[in-house]
Design a protein around this motif. Structure first.
Motif, short mmCIF file in Angstrom:
data_model
loop_
_atom_site.label_atom_id
_atom_site.label_comp_id
_atom_site.label_asym_id
_atom_site.label_seq_id
_atom_site.Cartn_x
_atom_site.Cartn_y
_atom_site.Cartn_z
N MET A 1 69.43 36.50 39.28
CA MET A 1 69.10 35.19 39.74
C MET A 1 67.85 34.82 38.74
N ARG A 2 67.04 35.63 38.50
CA ARG A 2 65.97 35.52 37.43
C ARG A 2 66.39 34.96 36.14
N GLU A 3 67.44 35.52 35.57
CA GLU A 3 68.15 35.34 34.35
C GLU A 3 68.67 33.94 34.41
N ALA A 4 69.35 33.86 35.53
CA ALA A 4 70.19 32.43 35.53
C ALA A 4 68.95 31.19 35.63
N TYR A 5 68.07 31.44 36.43
CA TYR A 5 66.83 30.47 36.35
C TYR A 5 66.25 30.09 35.19
N ALA A 6 65.96 31.38 33.95
CA ALA A 6 65.34 31.05 33.08
C ALA A 6 66.41 30.36 31.99
N GLU A 7 67.58 30.61 32.05
CA GLU A 7 68.79 30.04 31.31
C GLU A 7 68.65 28.64 31.75
N MET A 8 68.72 28.24 32.80
CA MET A 8 68.46 26.76 33.47
C MET A 8 67.46 26.35 32.71
N ILE A 9 66.14 26.84 32.55
CA ILE A 9 64.96 26.28 32.08
C ILE A 9 65.06 25.90 30.65
N ARG A 10 66.02 27.08 29.98
CA ARG A 10 66.01 26.92 28.50
C ARG A 10 66.90 25.54 28.23
N GLN A 11 67.97 25.58 29.06
CA GLN A 11 69.16 24.43 29.06
C GLN A 11 68.20 23.12 29.04
N ARG A 12 67.66 23.14 30.16
CA ARG A 12 66.91 21.52 30.41
C ARG A 12 65.76 21.53 29.01
N ALA A 13 65.26 22.39 28.63
CA ALA A 13 64.30 22.11 27.48
C ALA A 13 65.09 21.73 26.31
N GLU A 14 66.31 22.21 26.23
CA GLU A 14 66.94 21.92 24.88
C GLU A 14 67.56 20.46 25.12
N LYS A 15 67.85 20.01 26.19
CA LYS A 15 68.35 18.63 26.52
C LYS A 15 67.19 17.63 26.36
N GLU A 16 66.15 18.00 26.61
CA GLU A 16 64.93 17.16 26.58
C GLU A 16 64.60 17.06 25.02
N GLU A 17 64.70 18.17 24.16
CA GLU A 17 64.52 18.00 22.81
C GLU A 17 65.22 17.09 22.00
N VAL A 18 66.75 17.52 22.59
CA VAL A 18 67.68 16.61 21.91
C VAL A 18 67.73 15.14 22.17
N TYR A 19 67.29 14.81 23.34
CA TYR A 19 66.89 13.33 23.92
C TYR A 19 65.74 12.83 23.17
N GLY A 20 64.77 13.56 23.05
CA GLY A 20 63.63 13.12 22.30
C GLY A 20 63.70 12.73 20.68
N ARG A 21 64.95 13.26 20.44
CA ARG A 21 64.91 13.20 18.90
C ARG A 21 65.50 11.75 18.64
N HIS A 22 66.21 11.32 19.55
CA HIS A 22 66.69 9.86 19.51
C HIS A 22 66.06 8.85 19.96
N LEU A 23 64.67 9.01 20.36
CA LEU A 23 63.60 7.96 20.74
C LEU A 23 62.90 7.49 19.62
#
Length: 58
Positions: free
Chosen positions: A28-50
């Motif tokens: 569960m700890r690893e799954a939560y860490a992966e979810m946080i990494r994915q969210r950070a990656e999505k925010e970075e990709v979104y921020g590139r287009h602003l």
């Protein structure tokens, strides 16, 4: 009418409650860490287009 003095007194301060502590499995700890990494990656990709500088658009 003699109770008016007690009505407007400040309530005593409460002690802060301690936070809850839970234990999770390593999976569960690893799954939560992966979810946080994915969210950070999505925010970075979104921020590139602003637009970077708002003052240039005006």
């Amino acid at each position: 009418m003699s109770e008016i003095g007690d009505t407007f007194k400040k309530a005593p301060k409460r002690k802060p409650s301690k936070g809850k502590s839970i234990s999770v499995s390593p999976e569960m700890r690893e799954a939560y860490a992966e979810m946080i990494r994915q969210r950070a990656e999505k925010e970075e990709v979104y921020g590139r287009h602003l637009p970077q500088d708002e003052t240039r658009r005006r």
